[in-house]
Design a protein around this motif. Structure first.
Motif, PDB file in Angstrom:
ATOM      1  N   GLU A  78      11.255  -1.735  -6.487  1.00  0.00           N
ATOM      2  CA  GLU A  78      10.694  -2.854  -5.887  1.00  0.00           C
ATOM      3  C   GLU A  78      12.075  -3.393  -4.877  1.00  0.00           C
ATOM      4  O   GLU A  78      13.099  -2.842  -4.673  1.00  0.00           O
ATOM      5  CB  GLU A  78      10.461  -3.730  -6.891  1.00  0.00           C
TER       6      GLU A  78
ATOM      7  N   GLU B 130       6.415 -15.185  -1.973  1.00  0.00           N
ATOM      8  CA  GLU B 130       5.239 -14.474  -1.576  1.00  0.00           C
ATOM      9  C   GLU B 130       5.196 -14.271  -0.317  1.00  0.00           C
ATOM     10  O   GLU B 130       5.408 -15.388   0.683  1.00  0.00           O
ATOM     11  CB  GLU B 130       4.131 -15.050  -2.497  1.00  0.00           C
TER      12      GLU B 130
ATOM     13  N   TRP C   7       7.951   1.238   0.239  1.00  0.00           N
ATOM     14  CA  TRP C   7       7.083   0.610   0.970  1.00  0.00           C
ATOM     15  C   TRP C   7       6.949  -0.996   0.589  1.00  0.00           C
ATOM     16  O   TRP C   7       6.166  -1.610   1.194  1.00  0.00           O
ATOM     17  CB  TRP C   7       5.824   1.339   0.993  1.00  0.00           C
ATOM     18  N   ASP C   8       7.377  -1.022  -0.676  1.00  0.00           N
ATOM     19  CA  ASP C   8       7.181  -2.415  -1.217  1.00  0.00           C
ATOM     20  C   ASP C   8       7.883  -3.685  -0.353  1.00  0.00           C
ATOM     21  O   ASP C   8       8.836  -3.646   0.035  1.00  0.00           O
ATOM     22  CB  ASP C   8       7.698  -2.632  -2.742  1.00  0.00           C
ATOM     23  N   HIS C   9       6.776  -4.702  -0.124  1.00  0.00           N
ATOM     24  CA  HIS C   9       7.204  -5.426   0.674  1.00  0.00           C
ATOM     25  C   HIS C   9       7.524  -5.232   2.086  1.00  0.00           C
ATOM     26  O   HIS C   9       8.571  -5.839   2.832  1.00  0.00           O
ATOM     27  CB  HIS C   9       8.032  -6.687   0.246  1.00  0.00           C
TER      28      HIS C   9
ATOM     29  N   PRO D  92      -3.777   1.837   3.369  1.00  0.00           N
ATOM     30  CA  PRO D  92      -4.101   1.086   2.248  1.00  0.00           C
ATOM     31  C   PRO D  92      -3.087   0.851   1.122  1.00  0.00           C
ATOM     32  O   PRO D  92      -2.712  -0.380   0.706  1.00  0.00           O
ATOM     33  CB  PRO D  92      -5.348   1.339   1.616  1.00  0.00           C
ATOM     34  N   GLU D  93      -2.606   2.090   0.504  1.00  0.00           N
ATOM     35  CA  GLU D  93      -1.619   1.889  -0.403  1.00  0.00           C
ATOM     36  C   GLU D  93      -0.289   1.282  -0.096  1.00  0.00           C
ATOM     37  O   GLU D  93       0.551   0.856  -0.960  1.00  0.00           O
ATOM     38  CB  GLU D  93      -1.358   3.227  -1.136  1.00  0.00           C
ATOM     39  N   HIS D  94      -0.031   1.163   0.925  1.00  0.00           N
ATOM     40  CA  HIS D  94       1.151   0.636   1.635  1.00  0.00           C
ATOM     41  C   HIS D  94       1.050  -0.937   1.954  1.00  0.00           C
ATOM     42  O   HIS D  94       2.129  -1.470   2.246  1.00  0.00           O
ATOM     43  CB  HIS D  94       1.736   1.282   2.715  1.00  0.00           C
ATOM     44  N   MET D  95      -0.222  -1.389   2.067  1.00  0.00           N
ATOM     45  CA  MET D  95      -0.458  -2.567   2.610  1.00  0.00           C
ATOM     46  C   MET D  95      -0.039  -3.864   1.644  1.00  0.00           C
ATOM     47  O   MET D  95       0.049  -4.901   2.063  1.00  0.00           O
ATOM     48  CB  MET D  95      -1.728  -2.803   3.159  1.00  0.00           C
ATOM     49  N   GLU D  96      -0.246  -3.536   0.022  1.00  0.00           N
ATOM     50  CA  GLU D  96      -0.138  -4.518  -0.780  1.00  0.00           C
ATOM     51  C   GLU D  96       1.262  -5.101  -0.628  1.00  0.00           C
ATOM     52  O   GLU D  96       2.227  -4.430  -0.740  1.00  0.00           O
ATOM     53  CB  GLU D  96      -0.530  -3.868  -2.036  1.00  0.00           C
ATOM     54  N   GLY D  97       1.232  -6.298  -0.593  1.00  0.00           N
ATOM     55  CA  GLY D  97       2.436  -7.101  -0.696  1.00  0.00           C
ATOM     56  C   GLY D  97       3.363  -6.858   0.774  1.00  0.00           C
ATOM     57  O   GLY D  97       4.395  -7.534   0.942  1.00  0.00           O
ATOM     58  N   SER D  98       2.640  -6.269   1.783  1.00  0.00           N
ATOM     59  CA  SER D  98       3.415  -6.426   3.019  1.00  0.00           C
ATOM     60  C   SER D  98       3.317  -7.654   3.868  1.00  0.00           C
ATOM     61  O   SER D  98       2.484  -8.757   3.562  1.00  0.00           O
ATOM     62  CB  SER D  98       2.748  -5.462   3.846  1.00  0.00           C
TER      63      SER D  98
END
Length: 358
Positions: free
Chosen positions: A148, A182, A253-255, A326-332
């Motif tokens: 993270e 966030e 990739w997180d954030h 899609p799997e990289h977009m969360e939290g971006s």
């Protein structure tokens, strides 16, 4: 300040070639793996199709020489590749041509640019080519267990130097997200004096271990040389080092922080008509998909994604390596052009004063 354009009206088809007197154009971009991908996907096909020579010029940030040339009334650049914040500022200052966007080509299924380009991919003075991201990279053979964004600031669990871009933009966002803000709230927080203090306090926790970088080619080299344990970097530069140079790098990739690059025409460009024909060609559906075969940046046209295939090595699937997977977009976080246009001077002054302090 120039806002993102409201979608409207229909298009004309791509018109080629450019006027007969325009036998060459000069295109300025950022160089490196990114510049090479433009050469392969845009420049070479365009030169072969039209016979127009493209002179490619590299700069750490094309906005700087572009502004200087326009102010001096001696413009040699026809097309420049800019980050959105520079585009908004220079467009607002009248240093860029307002583009006839309704002439952009339709998608293969007949969609207009208003329907086909992703949000953030079109401005009245610029047409987007790629979606890239700033990520955290590390040597997977030497560093394990990075999960993270907070790990970047954890010197106890992950000792060693940290590479950071020497600018308020990206660095301040990273610090706040690592401190628990966030993405949806980030610019509301950073827009306050307390938010700036909070970001700088987070950076204070690793200040003694920071190695600053300014050009995109530096972070992969810092990792390869073992000068840093982790570094922020442009995802395409790290992908290139991993695949083409067999570097044992990993991407967190997180954030990730998403941003765009866009083509513009400087006011007073010597070959304005030819420059616009090139931009129309380079930003059609096929060409944007083609670029993803050479570097892991996402295309700005939605219609391009279905055409994205293998990397130029013939074996690496590119879709999972794009920031827009899609799997990289969360939290971006999508960089706010309007925020930085309004707050860049103030925040950069605070950031630079922090840099200069012991």
């Amino acid at each position: 300040m120039r806002k993102l354009l409201i979608m409207s009206t229909a298009l004309c088809a791509l018109a080629l070639p450019a006027s007969a007197q325009d036998k060459e154009i000069t295109v300025m971009s950022f160089g490196g793996a990114y510049g090479a991908s433009q050469m392969e996907a845009y420049h070479k096909p365009y030169m072969a199709m039209t016979g127009i020579k493209i002179n490619s010029v590299d700069a750490d940030n094309p906005a700087t020489p572009l502004k200087a040339q326009v102010e001096a009334g001696n413009v040699t650049i026809d097309v420049a590749d800019l980050e959105p914040s520079d585009l908004v500022r220079l467009c607002d200052e009248g240093a860029l041509e307002v583009l006839p966007l309704d002439e952009l080509p339709l998608s293969p299924d007949g969609k207009t640019w208003q329907e086909d380009f992703v949000e953030g991919g079109i401005y009245e003075c610029g047409v987007g080519t790629i979606v890239y991201s700033t990520i955290i990279a590390y040597n997977g053979e030497k560093t394990k267990g990075v999960d993270e964004i907070e790990d970047f600031f954890d010197l106890e669990a992950f000792p060693g130097k940290r590479g950071l871009r020497k600018s308020a933009k990206l660095t301040m966002e990273l610090a706040l997200m690592a401190d628990g803000v966030e993405p949806a709230d980030l610019y509301d927080v950073l827009g306050t004096s307390e938010g700036i203090d909070r970001a700088l306090a987070k950076l204070d926790s690793i200040k003694s271990e920071i190695v600053w970088w300014e050009a995109g080619a530096q972070p992969p080299q810092l990792l390869a040389d073992g000068e840093v344990t982790m570094t922020t970097a442009y995802n395409g530069r790290i992908f290139n080092a991993m695949i083409e140079e067999n570097q044992p790098f990993e991407i967190l990739w997180d954030h990730q922080i998403l941003d765009f690059n866009l083509y513009v025409i400087p006011k007073g460009a010597p070959h304005k008509d030819a420059a616009w024909e090139f931009i129309k060609f380079a930003t059609d559906t096929q060409r944007l998909a083609d670029q993803a075969s050479f570097i892991s940046y996402g295309p700005t046209r939605k219609s391009s994604m279905a055409l994205v295939g293998l990397f130029k090595d013939g074996k690496t699937q590119m879709a999972p390596n794009l920031p827009t997977a899609p799997e990289h977009m969360e939290g971006s976080l999508v960089t706010s052009v309007e925020f930085w246009a309004d707050h860049d001077i103030e925040i950069s002054e605070r950031f630079n004063a922090w840099l200069a302090a012991n």
